[in-house]
Design a protein around this motif. Structure first.
Motif, PDB file in Angstrom:
ATOM      1  N   UNK A 153     -40.120  65.527 -49.710  1.00 51.80           N
ATOM      2  CA  UNK A 153     -38.814  66.484 -49.636  1.00 51.80           C
ATOM      3  C   UNK A 153     -39.529  68.205 -50.287  1.00 51.80           C
ATOM      4  N   UNK A 154     -40.088  67.452 -51.358  1.00 49.54           N
ATOM      5  CA  UNK A 154     -40.667  68.615 -51.695  1.00 49.54           C
ATOM      6  C   UNK A 154     -41.881  69.215 -51.407  1.00 49.54           C
ATOM      7  N   UNK A 155     -42.421  68.136 -50.714  1.00 51.95           N
ATOM      8  CA  UNK A 155     -43.845  68.423 -50.218  1.00 51.95           C
ATOM      9  C   UNK A 155     -43.553  69.628 -48.938  1.00 51.95           C
ATOM     10  N   UNK A 156     -41.857  68.793 -48.089  1.00 50.90           N
ATOM     11  CA  UNK A 156     -42.092  69.852 -46.983  1.00 50.90           C
ATOM     12  C   UNK A 156     -41.430  71.280 -47.828  1.00 50.90           C
ATOM     13  N   UNK A 157     -40.527  71.069 -48.444  1.00 51.33           N
ATOM     14  CA  UNK A 157     -40.125  72.470 -48.904  1.00 51.33           C
ATOM     15  C   UNK A 157     -41.229  73.771 -49.624  1.00 51.33           C
ATOM     16  N   UNK A 158     -42.799  72.998 -49.696  1.00 53.53           N
ATOM     17  CA  UNK A 158     -43.602  73.910 -49.915  1.00 53.53           C
ATOM     18  C   UNK A 158     -44.346  74.766 -49.018  1.00 53.53           C
ATOM     19  N   UNK A 159     -44.492  73.427 -47.803  1.00 53.13           N
ATOM     20  CA  UNK A 159     -44.978  74.327 -46.462  1.00 53.13           C
ATOM     21  C   UNK A 159     -43.648  75.069 -45.572  1.00 53.13           C
ATOM     22  N   UNK A 160     -42.762  75.429 -46.593  1.00 50.01           N
ATOM     23  CA  UNK A 160     -41.669  76.500 -45.807  1.00 50.01           C
ATOM     24  C   UNK A 160     -40.844  75.743 -44.473  1.00 50.01           C
ATOM     25  N   UNK A 161     -40.179  74.307 -44.903  1.00 47.05           N
ATOM     26  CA  UNK A 161     -39.958  73.670 -43.743  1.00 47.05           C
ATOM     27  C   UNK A 161     -38.314  73.819 -44.185  1.00 47.05           C
ATOM     28  N   UNK A 162     -37.342  73.382 -43.444  1.00 46.04           N
ATOM     29  CA  UNK A 162     -36.841  73.320 -43.694  1.00 46.04           C
ATOM     30  C   UNK A 162     -35.710  71.910 -43.600  1.00 46.04           C
ATOM     31  N   UNK A 163     -35.387  70.943 -43.914  1.00 47.33           N
ATOM     32  CA  UNK A 163     -35.225  70.004 -44.574  1.00 47.33           C
ATOM     33  C   UNK A 163     -33.388  69.346 -44.621  1.00 47.33           C
ATOM     34  N   UNK A 164     -33.973  68.397 -42.945  1.00 48.77           N
ATOM     35  CA  UNK A 164     -32.418  67.810 -42.490  1.00 48.77           C
ATOM     36  C   UNK A 164     -32.288  66.435 -42.263  1.00 48.77           C
ATOM     37  N   UNK A 165     -31.310  65.735 -43.900  1.00 46.50           N
ATOM     38  CA  UNK A 165     -31.381  64.704 -44.436  1.00 46.50           C
ATOM     39  C   UNK A 165     -30.555  63.356 -43.308  1.00 46.50           C
ATOM     40  N   UNK A 166     -31.075  62.468 -43.372  1.00 45.47           N
ATOM     41  CA  UNK A 166     -30.687  61.010 -42.354  1.00 45.47           C
ATOM     42  C   UNK A 166     -30.416  59.959 -43.338  1.00 45.47           C
ATOM     43  N   UNK A 167     -29.537  59.462 -43.234  1.00 45.52           N
ATOM     44  CA  UNK A 167     -28.863  58.380 -43.922  1.00 45.52           C
ATOM     45  C   UNK A 167     -29.468  57.289 -43.565  1.00 45.52           C
ATOM     46  N   UNK A 168     -29.332  55.523 -44.362  1.00 42.92           N
ATOM     47  CA  UNK A 168     -29.536  54.395 -43.827  1.00 42.92           C
ATOM     48  C   UNK A 168     -28.618  53.768 -43.468  1.00 42.92           C
ATOM     49  N   UNK A 169     -28.277  52.444 -42.955  1.00 46.54           N
ATOM     50  CA  UNK A 169     -27.510  51.622 -41.851  1.00 46.54           C
ATOM     51  C   UNK A 169     -27.225  51.061 -43.531  1.00 46.54           C
TER      52      UNK A 169
END
Length: 1024
Positions: free
Chosen positions: A660-676
């Motif tokens: 998530x930190x790397x994605x944020x550094x690229x200006x991306x918006x994070x959408x989280x998905x869960x696990x079963x």
């Protein structure tokens, strides 16, 4: 008597000669060559003349895979049977989904694998293709003498380079002290109170400082100005990094910078400048502060021994490289970078910070400060994705300062400055060129009619100069420069003609080029550590005292899930310190590095074959840097298609904390998905998220096998969903050790993947770094791979809109010096050996899980009930039944001589175990026996036989200072505390402190050695 002896010897010789003349022809029977005893007793030898010689008996004896893959065939079968499968292959077939299996791998050039001796010969050939010229290029890279005592006892010593990151402080006090020395060195030389230990290189350190300026002002000012006198690679890295933060980077002459827009968050200057000038920035800093602008200064540690330090100029943040403190250039790295700042900004500092705390006995102890792993806590709100540091190189640089001390460092600086001064004086005497009149430290800027002609003349003398433009040259001097080198330079600048003076003759007339107002007057490195070990004997003993405090792979397995602590073979490590690889400047002409270039080409092709990708960039010099680079490639791809709105990144909650930190550094918006419930990514959640963000979807970040240690059956479907909705798939390569030869990211469906060469491909962890994170991409992403402003590499600048993403690391090929390690590993293992390594890693994990399953819950398994190359032991129930947590088990393992597994990640309250393929069954059993024994210790608490608050786990680890104390108040015996297993009687690794208090260290952050006055105050307080 002497004559008699000579006559007797001659008689014996004559008889032997006569006997030889009368000897019958050699018999055809080989029995003639057997000893008389064997000839008389044929039953005592096994020679059978009629038996054919086996071809296997004629094969080389130094094949490598059997040395790396520790389980021989008999053990493989026994271990597979204990898991419930008749063979290793049957286990693999049940574990790795059939849908993603690949055909047998065929590596180019090295399919069968080279033997160790063949590999050594091959690397010698590559080394011979490299030409080591004397470098005067500068630009942040300098020749240095690595003190042999440091070379042999740190850089070439597995007791230092096989250590893991010091997350278990009680068995890492040696390198923690060394890293504290490093922080103190940086703090003293920069005159700023806080330093980290360390960053990846000078350029990325500057980018981290830029991000700090943005964060300090809470993103309210979006312009960052870089002075034009900074190194070009630094400027480009900041430009690349700024894009993700939505920052605007401007490059300007520092004297003409205008702050009137009110939008400037920070400014970066170089001291000394890239072309050598030494300027007084005092007024500049005051002016910037008056406009609310933070000042970042890139600097040179050796120069700071004689120049007024940045802290005294009022600078807010200082960055640079410690390379010239005894770390070879290595064609670009690895080198330890640094960042220093004030106490005010300590919570915003990136990287690892070593702090002083207390242990369970109240004695001082060292540990890593909390913000070291803050990205795992803050995820997309983290200020940095830094995970790997350059600990091994920081330790080398720190010991260089310890060895030379303040006076020795200043002597080196004075000599370097003196050589530069003599050179400048000689050029003026020649009168054929113009020498810049600005003050300088080690770099002389020269204006001339034909820069190329002069550089060519120097080239013929095997010297590399820096051509700035057609009429400008700079010449940088370093510790390795000699008076003879200066004389050769004079001849080059004189058109190849001899001159009527020498450097030595000019020296008495040369004055310092540093103005009095910029001469350093403040002391530095005053602590006794920097003033005590100046002889080799003393430093040797100091190094070994520190080494003895640290557990490494020399002692036992380090079973860290997701970190893959495998064998770092000696044959792999040897080329790293050969001069032909170690002493080349990263910006040297490529024709001087043909051996490196051939290796880069071959390694890229090998990695493409292994991963199923089409192109590779070797530039990212850490795993987190690879994450960032991979996402920036995806970003550049979308931008080239006019899809600037595609900025949504889907990330499972189980992902690595840096994702998530790397994605944020690229200006991306994070959408989280869960696990079963089984720990697998919830495919329906992925589908819904992808469809909901179909128009804005940029990427999915996924780790395979999963971070839960399972081969997820639906991974190919997940990739298909992302592609159908316009996104790209980024695969985290942390778990590549379970893929090589069995499947591949490209085959599964990923578009880009970074590889942790310090995990799967055997570069050692070095006590917390170096690492490497090259990225592989599919064909459509190849044009966007990282580029470089000084040496062309990566990316394919083609038609309009298709441009490389920019510069990721300071050097064109990242940490090139350690690439031979992965190259030799792959080349010696060959296709079969690499595939066997993956299989045995899976076997070892399943064998351990099976042995432990009756004692601890195993948290996640695949559809066949097996795990991948790692597995998670669930300890959460013990908190209720016995008050025991994961940390208690990890600390008790220290008493058994083991480093704890990965603790409380990816699931809190658990241990994640990865045995790797290079640990033997005996070592696996020993570790399992330790955990089973600890389970019995927990049971004693559950049964009321041991106190819930005062027991052997809560008291762990048990250092000698505690065990040998005058009093013992524990309810268990000293003997049981120290020797809970029989094997410890023969070889015991002792922790040097009791359990370290992390909370105290964070609340009382002390990150440098105490000064002499502070130590005196503490001693006075202790005796009062």
């Amino acid at each position: 008597m002497e004559r008699a002896r000579r006559l007797a010897s001659r008689a014996i010789l004559n008889r032997l000669i006569a006997g030889a003349k009368q000897s019958p022809p050699l018999p055809s029977s080989p029995s003639h060559y057997l000893s008389p005893f064997v000839r008389r007793n044929p039953a005592h030898h096994r020679y059978t003349p009629t038996r054919p010689i086996s071809i296997d008996a004629l094969r080389p004896s130094d094949t490598f895979p059997r040395r790396h893959n520790s389980a021989p065939p008999d053990d493989q079968t026994h271990m597979a049977e204990s898991v419930g499968y008749p063979s290793l292959d049957a286990l693999i077939d049940a574990t790795v989904p059939k849908a993603i299996r690949i055909a047998p791998m065929a590596l180019p050039k090295f399919d069968a694998g080279l033997t160790e001796s063949q590999m050594t010969d091959h690397m010698k050939r590559l080394a011979s293709l490299n030409r080591v010229f004397k470098s005067f290029i500068g630009m942040g890279y300098y020749g240095t003498h690595v003190p042999p005592v440091i070379l042999r006892n740190i850089m070439e010593n597995p007791g230092w380079y096989t250590q893991y990151t010091p997350y278990q402080a009680e068995i890492a006090q040696g390198r923690l002290e060394s890293l504290l020395n490093y922080q103190t060195m940086i703090s003293d030389l920069t005159a700023l109170p806080m330093s980290n230990a360390s960053l990846l290189d000078e350029g990325t350190a500057a980018a981290e400082a830029m991000a700090m300026c943005n964060n300090i002002l809470r993103g309210k000012k979006k312009t960052f100005i870089i002075a034009s006198n900074c190194h070009p690679q630094t400027i480009d890295i900041c430009r690349t990094r700024a894009a993700g933060f939505d920052l605007k980077v401007e490059v300007a002459d520092f004297q003409s910078i205008d702050y009137r827009s009110g939008d400037v968050c920070g400014v970066l200057v170089q001291y000394p400048g890239t072309e050598g000038e030494v300027l007084d920035y005092s007024e500049f800093v005051n002016n910037a502060h008056a406009h609310g602008v933070k000042v970042v200064m890139a600097t040179d540690l050796l120069a700071l021994t004689v120049l007024k330090p940045p802290g005294e100029l009022g600078v807010d943040i200082v960055v640079g490289s410690a390379q010239r403190f005894g770390v070879p250039m290595g064609y670009g790295g690895p080198h330890a970078a640094f960042l220093a700042t004030s106490q005010e900004y300590k919570r915003m500092m990136p990287g690892r910070i070593i702090g002083v705390s207390l242990d369970s006995s109240g004695k001082p102890a060292l540990r890593m400060a909390m913000q070291t792993r803050e990205q795992h806590i803050r995820r997309d709100k983290a200020t940095s994705n830094i995970c790997t540091a350059q600990a091994l190189l920081a330790n080398m640089a720190a010991m260089y300062a310890v060895y030379h001390g303040p006076e020795g460092l200043k002597a080196i600086a004075d000599r370097v400055h003196g050589l530069a001064g003599v050179f400048a004086h000689g050029l003026k005497k020649l009168g054929t060129v113009d020498v810049q009149e600005l003050p300088f430290f080690d770099t002389v800027k020269v204006k001339c009619a034909d820069a190329k002609a002069i550089a060519d003349a120097a080239y013929k003398k095997e010297m590399n100069l820096r051509i700035v433009d057609s009429n400008t040259i700079t010449v940088s001097f370093d510790e390795t420069t000699t008076l003879d080198d200066v004389n050769k330079l004079f001849e080059a600048f004189a058109g190849g003609k001899s001159v009527n003076f020498t450097a030595e003759s000019l020296a008495p007339d040369v004055q310092t080029a540093i103005p009095q107002g910029l001469v350093r007057e403040s002391p530095y490195l005053t602590h006794p550590i920097f003033n005590s070990y100046h002889t080799e004997h003393e430093l040797l003993r100091y190094l070994h005292r520190l080494q003895a405090k640290d557990l490494s792979l020399c002692h036992s397995m380090i079973p860290l899930g997701s970190c893959t602590m495998k064998l770092n073979a000696t044959t792999e490590m040897m080329p790293v310190t050969w001069p032909e690889f170690a002493n080349i400047h990263p910006f040297a002409p490529t024709e001087q590095a043909l051996g490196y270039q051939e290796m880069f080409q071959d390694l890229g092709e090998l990695l493409c074959t292994i991963t199923g990708f089409d192109s590779f960039s070797l530039q990212p010099n850490a795993g987190a840097a690879g994450e960032y680079a991979g996402l920036m490639v995806i970003r550049a791809y979308h931008l080239s298609r006019g899809d600037s709105h595609r900025n949504v990144c889907i990330i499972p909650v189980s992902a690595h904390g840096t994702n998530p930190a790397s994605a944020a550094m690229c200006g991306m918006k994070i959408v989280s998905v869960g696990t079963d419930s089984k720990g697998n990514i919830n495919i329906e959640e992925v589908r819904k998220a992808a469809e909901a963000h179909k128009n804005d979807l940029s990427a999915l970040m996924v780790t395979y096998p999963s971070t839960h240690g399972v081969y997820e059956e639906g991974i190919d479907e997940i990739c298909k969903i992302i592609h159908e909705n316009g996104g790209q798939v980024y695969m985290d390569g942390a778990n590549m050790n379970a893929q090589v030869g069995l499947t591949s990211p490209g085959w599964i469906g990923a578009d880009v993947c970074h590889l942790n060469l310090h995990k799967t491909f055997c570069i050692p962890h070095g006590g917390g770094g170096p690492g490497m994170g090259p990225i592989g991409v599919k064909k459509h992403l190849a044009p966007f791979l990282p580029s470089h402003p000084v040496v062309s590499t990566g990316g394919i600048p083609t038609p309009e809109k298709v441009q490389p993403l920019g510069t990721i690391s300071a050097a064109p090929w990242g940490s090139a010096l350690i690439l031979p390690i992965s190259y030799t590993y792959i080349a010696m293992m060959g296709s079969k050996g690499l595939t066997e390594a993956s299989k045995i890693a899976i076997l070892n994990a399943n064998y351990m899980a099976k042995r432990l399953e009756n004692h601890y819950p195993i948290l996640f398994r695949g559809v066949s009930g097996t795990v991948a190359h790692e597995f998670i032991v669930d300890l959460r129930g013990f908190k209720q039944t016995a008050g025991i947590e994961a940390e208690d088990v990890a600390k008790r393992l220290i008493d058994y001589g083991f480093h704890g597994p990965t603790m409380s990640w990816p699931v809190p309250g658990t241990l994640m175990i990865e045995p790797t393929e290079s640990e033997s069954k005996a070592e696996l059993d020993r570790f399992c026996d330790a955990l089973i024994s600890i389970r019995e210790e927990i049971r004693e608490i559950e049964n009321g036989k041991a106190d819930i608050n005062n027991n052997v786990l809560k008291g762990a680890p048990h250092p000698p200072s505690l065990l040998m104390g005058d009093t013992w108040t524990k309810p268990y015996s000293r003997d049981y505390a120290a020797f809970p297993a029989s094997w410890l009687r023969g070889a015991k690794f002792w922790p040097t402190t009791g359990r370290v208090d992390n909370v105290y260290g964070d609340r009382n952050l002390v990150c440098t050695l105490l000064s002499v006055s502070q130590m005196a105050e503490e001693q006075a307080a202790a005796t009062a």
